[in-house]
Design a protein around this motif. Structure first.
Motif, mmCIF file in Angstrom:
data_model
loop_
_atom_site.group_PDB
_atom_site.id
_atom_site.type_symbol
_atom_site.label_atom_id
_atom_site.label_comp_id
_atom_site.label_asym_id
_atom_site.label_seq_id
_atom_site.Cartn_x
_atom_site.Cartn_y
_atom_site.Cartn_z
ATOM 1 N N LEU A 176 -27.337 -44.454 23.298
ATOM 2 C CA LEU A 176 -27.518 -43.523 22.185
ATOM 3 C C LEU A 176 -28.215 -42.272 22.681
ATOM 4 N N VAL A 177 -27.933 -41.163 22.029
ATOM 5 C CA VAL A 177 -28.597 -39.907 22.361
ATOM 6 C C VAL A 177 -29.112 -39.289 21.063
ATOM 7 N N ALA A 178 -30.328 -38.750 21.124
ATOM 8 C CA ALA A 178 -30.957 -38.160 19.941
ATOM 9 C C ALA A 178 -30.621 -36.675 19.843
ATOM 10 N N ALA A 179 -30.338 -36.224 18.616
ATOM 11 C CA ALA A 179 -30.131 -34.798 18.376
ATOM 12 C C ALA A 179 -31.470 -34.160 18.003
ATOM 13 N N GLU A 180 -31.454 -32.847 17.806
ATOM 14 C CA GLU A 180 -32.668 -32.165 17.386
ATOM 15 C C GLU A 180 -33.090 -32.646 15.995
ATOM 16 N N ALA A 181 -34.386 -32.709 15.800
ATOM 17 C CA ALA A 181 -34.904 -33.148 14.501
ATOM 18 C C ALA A 181 -34.448 -32.199 13.395
ATOM 19 N N GLN A 182 -34.081 -32.785 12.257
ATOM 20 C CA GLN A 182 -33.634 -31.995 11.108
ATOM 21 C C GLN A 182 -34.743 -31.961 10.058
ATOM 22 N N LYS A 183 -35.143 -30.752 9.683
ATOM 23 C CA LYS A 183 -36.191 -30.603 8.682
ATOM 24 C C LYS A 183 -35.644 -30.863 7.285
ATOM 25 N N LEU A 184 -36.424 -31.580 6.496
ATOM 26 C CA LEU A 184 -36.062 -31.873 5.111
ATOM 27 C C LEU A 184 -36.951 -31.057 4.171
ATOM 28 N N ALA A 185 -36.509 -30.932 2.940
ATOM 29 C CA ALA A 185 -37.310 -30.197 1.947
ATOM 30 C C ALA A 185 -38.667 -30.860 1.758
ATOM 31 N N ARG A 186 -38.664 -32.192 1.802
ATOM 32 C CA ARG A 186 -39.912 -32.933 1.674
ATOM 33 C C ARG A 186 -39.940 -34.046 2.713
ATOM 34 N N GLY A 187 -41.117 -34.416 3.138
ATOM 35 C CA GLY A 187 -41.258 -35.524 4.059
ATOM 36 C C GLY A 187 -41.097 -35.116 5.517
ATOM 37 N N GLN A 188 -41.120 -36.142 6.365
ATOM 38 C CA GLN A 188 -41.020 -35.930 7.793
ATOM 39 C C GLN A 188 -39.589 -35.550 8.197
ATOM 40 N N PRO A 189 -39.432 -34.736 9.254
ATOM 41 C CA PRO A 189 -38.083 -34.445 9.761
ATOM 42 C C PRO A 189 -37.401 -35.739 10.210
ATOM 43 N N ILE A 190 -36.074 -35.759 10.163
ATOM 44 C CA ILE A 190 -35.321 -36.929 10.624
ATOM 45 C C ILE A 190 -34.612 -36.588 11.930
ATOM 46 N N ILE A 191 -34.429 -37.621 12.770
ATOM 47 C CA ILE A 191 -33.739 -37.451 14.053
ATOM 48 C C ILE A 191 -32.448 -38.254 14.007
ATOM 49 N N PRO A 192 -31.283 -37.581 14.030
ATOM 50 C CA PRO A 192 -30.009 -38.314 14.045
ATOM 51 C C PRO A 192 -29.703 -38.829 15.460
ATOM 52 N N TYR A 193 -29.109 -40.002 15.519
ATOM 53 C CA TYR A 193 -28.692 -40.601 16.798
ATOM 54 C C TYR A 193 -27.179 -40.767 16.806
ATOM 55 N N SER A 194 -26.584 -40.524 17.960
ATOM 56 C CA SER A 194 -25.137 -40.681 18.099
ATOM 57 C C SER A 194 -24.817 -41.399 19.409
ATOM 58 N N ILE A 195 -23.576 -41.856 19.532
ATOM 59 C CA ILE A 195 -23.128 -42.518 20.758
ATOM 60 C C ILE A 195 -23.104 -41.506 21.898
ATOM 61 N N ASN A 196 -23.623 -41.906 23.040
ATOM 62 C CA ASN A 196 -23.609 -41.053 24.227
ATOM 63 C C ASN A 196 -22.377 -41.385 25.062
ATOM 64 N N PRO A 197 -21.375 -40.505 25.109
ATOM 65 C CA PRO A 197 -20.148 -40.822 25.874
ATOM 66 C C PRO A 197 -20.425 -41.179 27.331
ATOM 67 N N ALA A 198 -21.431 -40.547 27.923
ATOM 68 C CA ALA A 198 -21.741 -40.807 29.330
ATOM 69 C C ALA A 198 -22.672 -42.005 29.506
ATOM 70 N N GLY A 199 -22.936 -42.739 28.421
ATOM 71 C CA GLY A 199 -23.848 -43.871 28.505
ATOM 72 C C GLY A 199 -23.251 -45.090 29.167
ATOM 73 N N ALA A 200 -21.930 -45.189 29.171
ATOM 74 C CA ALA A 200 -21.275 -46.337 29.799
ATOM 75 C C ALA A 200 -19.824 -45.963 30.115
#
Length: 400
Positions: free
Chosen positions: A59-83
């Motif tokens: 998995l690879v993490a993207a840049e944190a996404q700011k929300l209107a309220r609360g802590q920013p979230i970090i989306p994770y996606s499949i890393n093509p070069a991971g395997a």
């Protein structure tokens, strides 16, 4: 699209890990909170799994996404070069290999002539293809999950073949999986071409995200098989022989089949019958472009083949829907795409479904991967599927 539920049992850690990968693979980038919500796993379990998968580069993490309220979230996606994974395919006169990344993209390709397609002649060629692929593309070879091999035929545990002499000579009872693994020193998975193609379609094609579908594999050299996913499980039958759909009888007392019965689907729908109708010989020696050109010129024979093939195909779709209640039937295989397209265009009207009022989210019949790469890409998907597909068997409690 339904999400797969996880379990918080410690002994099911491997299953949970695969559930998270499958969820992200089918839904795209997801935050830890979204994964926990969709899998019913605890936030701490998800956090542990995501950290492990990120450290292993799956998995690879993207840049944190700011929300209107609360802590920013970090989306994770499949890393093509991971395997990475290698797929092999063996025919009567050639052997092919591809190296793919975790997304299914082809990174390198090799094709070699095979003078003698028996085990003694073919095994060194397959070994050399794998070694060439490992050098043809720069990647961390510690991330090579393994090698998949697709062959027409049936297999016992460990990849022992039961190929008929008509398919490839000399392979009856040969432990191809074990022997190739000894040569390569990496895990080797062997599967029939129809099931391998269904796995490839599930991971990277039109069946991505479908829990239940039947992949109807039409081979370019003749023969018809089926790969089946039912409720998220790859269904192979009690003796790994499920999917021999080419030998269901669609025309009682019809044409004699090689299996000894009369009226089998193979004798109406297969590519070999199409070529008979069009007067095309020696198809194994023709390039795909040359074969397509002959198909285009064989209009009268092509029309005659379609006339006698389309009704048996409708019957087969009807049978598969009634027997397995899949979300969709996927037509695919190494049959030339021009023939597959014409078949699909003639398929309507299908027989009325048993539940005509049901609202559908996907078509009853879809065209999946077609052409000469279908089986080999499916072969390359085997190690990825083995590594990332949820293992429902670990959730089954022993009896007694």
């Amino acid at each position: 699209m339904k999400a797969i539920s996880g379990t918080n049992l410690e002994q099911a850690k491997s299953h949970n890990r695969r559930v998270v990968i499958e969820l992200i693979r089918t839904h795209g980038s997801l935050s830890r909170a979204a994964i926990a919500r969709m899998t019913a796993l605890t936030p701490q379990t998800v956090s542990n799994i995501v950290e492990e998968l990120e450290k292993s580069h799956l998995l690879v993490a993207a840049e944190a996404q700011k929300l209107a309220r609360g802590q920013p979230i970090i989306p994770y996606s499949i890393n093509p070069a991971g395997a990475y994974s290698i797929g092999l395919e063996l025919g009567r006169k050639r052997a092919s290999g591809v190296l793919t990344d975790l997304s299914g993209a082809v990174c390198a390709r090799v094709e070699r002539q095979v003078e003698h397609p028996d085990p003694q002649g073919a095994m060194p060629v397959l070994q050399s293809i794998v070694e060439h692929l490992k050098q043809a593309f720069a990647f961390d070879q510690e991330r090579l999950l393994g090698v998949g091999l697709a062959l027409p035929g049936r297999y016992a545990e460990g990849g022992t073949t039961s190929l008929s002499p008509q398919s490839l000579p000399g392979w009856q009872g040969f432990p191809v999986g074990h022997e190739l693994e000894q040569r390569l020193n990496v895990p080797v998975l062997v599967e029939n071409d129809a099931t391998a193609a269904a796995i490839g379609e599930r991971l990277h094609g039109v069946a991505r995200g479908l829990a239940s579908f039947v992949y109807l594999f039409l081979a370019g050299g003749g023969g018809i098989g089926a790969g089946m996913f039912l409720d998220g499980h790859l269904y192979k039958g009690s003796r790994n022989n499920a999917g021999e759909i080419g030998h269901i009888i669609v025309e009682p007392h019809g044409r004699l089949c090689s299996c000894g019965k009369r009226g089998c689907l193979d004798r109406y729908l297969s590519a070999s019958v199409a070529y008979e109708f069009m007067g095309i010989a020696n198809t194994g020696e023709l390039s795909p472009d040359a074969l397509d050109a002959l198909i285009e010129r064989g209009s009268e024979g092509l029309a005659a083949w379609l006339d006698q093939a389309v009704q048996p195909l409708r019957q087969t779709v009807d049978f598969l829907e009634l027997a397995f209640d899949p979300e969709a039937i996927v037509l695919g295989g190494s049959l030339p795409p021009s023939l597959m397209r014409r078949l699909a265009e003639r398929l309507e009207p299908l027989h009325d479904p048993i539940d005509p009022g049901r609202q559908r989210t996907v078509p009853r019949v879809m065209i999946g991967m077609t052409g000469k790469d279908t089986a080999i890409l499916g072969a390359a998907a085997l190690p990825i599927f083995s590594e990332t597909n949820p293992r429902f068997d670990v959730l089954q409690k022993p009896v007694g």
